[in-house]
Write a protein that holds these residues in place. Structure first.
Motif, PDB file in Angstrom:
ATOM      1  N   HIS A 218       0.555  -0.968  -0.283  1.00 27.20           N
ATOM      2  CA  HIS A 218      -0.043   0.174   0.228  1.00 27.20           C
ATOM      3  C   HIS A 218       0.877   1.263  -0.006  1.00 27.20           C
ATOM      4  O   HIS A 218       1.943   1.188   0.950  1.00 27.20           O
ATOM      5  CB  HIS A 218      -1.007  -0.208   1.204  1.00 27.20           C
ATOM      6  N   GLN A 234      -4.896  -1.018   4.985  1.00 30.52           N
ATOM      7  CA  GLN A 234      -5.194  -1.003   3.763  1.00 30.52           C
ATOM      8  C   GLN A 234      -3.933  -2.106   2.946  1.00 30.52           C
ATOM      9  O   GLN A 234      -3.711  -3.409   2.520  1.00 30.52           O
ATOM     10  CB  GLN A 234      -4.330   0.036   2.731  1.00 30.52           C
ATOM     11  N   GLY A 271      -8.237  -2.976  -1.392  1.00 29.59           N
ATOM     12  CA  GLY A 271      -7.916  -2.413  -0.296  1.00 29.59           C
ATOM     13  C   GLY A 271      -7.655  -3.202   0.666  1.00 29.59           C
ATOM     14  O   GLY A 271      -7.578  -3.978   1.650  1.00 29.59           O
TER      15      GLY A 271
END
Length: 282
Positions: A218, A234, A271
């Motif tokens: 991320h 994330q 995500g």
């Protein structure tokens, strides 16, 4: 022959109980040993008495300076031991990498700095694939050697100024590249995969037949309204996506949860991420 025993006792008390530092003890002791006989001679003290008192004063100050040296050595030793213990509390004993506690402190500082400078942070959660199966088949000593080898590879690829690498626990590691773009972070992850493959560690319990890693990545430019826990969440979700995609892959997550196309041979993106307990996936 008259001798000031009270002065001798006072000097010994100051040197010992006063814990005088060595440099101060040498300076004061030398000054007393020179100034006292001169003062007594100037005052007209008889030579025999002057000799006896000078002998006592010099002997007392020499003993005092030796005492100060011993105390100074003990203080230095205690300081080194305390510093070593503090270091051990922040280092993973198996791999030599910073541990979860040290990472938590350092990522907080890196997060604040990146937020102030508006620089990106690339956070990668790294997990050894099928590690429990590896331990069961090859034994825990072999598993320990694998973890040390993985730690060395990660340390080589997160050695820049501001970069972080740590073992979170179990078979899970974390890398943080300060100021890295998504492309640079993805390239670093690909290089890590290549180096692990180059080790050629057999793993019969893996689909690849050798040791592999899954990486959840991320990249974020910290904002004042964000927390590092959000960014870690994330990356954690991206790691789960990498496991679900078949392992031995890197997944790049986005804050909005939409996929970012991965290069050939890599999984799709996901995500989300948070600081969870290690060992949730393998």
């Amino acid at each position: 022959m008259p001798v000031d025993y009270e002065g001798v006792l006072l000097l010994m008390y100051v040197y010992g109980c006063g814990a005088v530092r060595l440099r101060t003890a040498v300076a004061c002791g030398t000054t007393i040993c020179v100034a006292y006989p001169l003062a007594e001679a100037w005052a007209g003290l008889p030579p025999d008495a002057l000799q006896a008192r000078t002998l006592f004063i010099v002997t007392t100050n020499v003993i005092g300076m030796v005492t100060a040296w011993i105390l100074d050595q003990e203080a230095r030793g205690n300081f080194l031991v305390a510093r070593q213990l503090r270091g051990m509390a922040h280092v993973d004993f198996l791999t030599g990498l910073p541990n979860r506690r040290d990472f938590s402190e350092r990522i907080e500082a890196a997060w604040k700095q990146a937020s102030a400078e508006r620089r990106p942070l690339a956070i990668a959660l790294v997990d050894v694939d099928w590690f429990k199966a590896y331990n069961d088949r090859y034994g825990h000593p072999a598993g320990d050697r694998v973890l040390r080898a993985v730690a060395q590879v990660l340390a080589r690829h997160a050695s820049g100024s501001g970069d972080l690498v740590a073992r979170l626990g179990g078979e899970e590691f974390v890398c943080v590249w300060y100021g890295a773009t998504a492309g640079a972070a993805r390239a670093a992850a690909d290089a890590i995969h290549a180096d692990i493959a180059a080790l050629g560690v057999p793993h019969a319990g893996s689909d690849a037949g050798r040791l592999t890693l899954s990486i959840g990545l991320h990249v974020v430019v910290p904002r004042p309204d964000q927390s590092r826990a959000d960014a870690l969440y994330q990356a954690d979700q991206a790691l789960y996506a990498a496991k679900a995609a078949g392992r031995n892959t890197t997944v790049l997550g986005r804050a909005d949860g939409e996929g970012d196309p991965a290069p050939a041979g890599r999984g799709a993106a996901a995500g989300g991420m948070y600081e969870r307990e290690p060992g949730g996936v393998s």
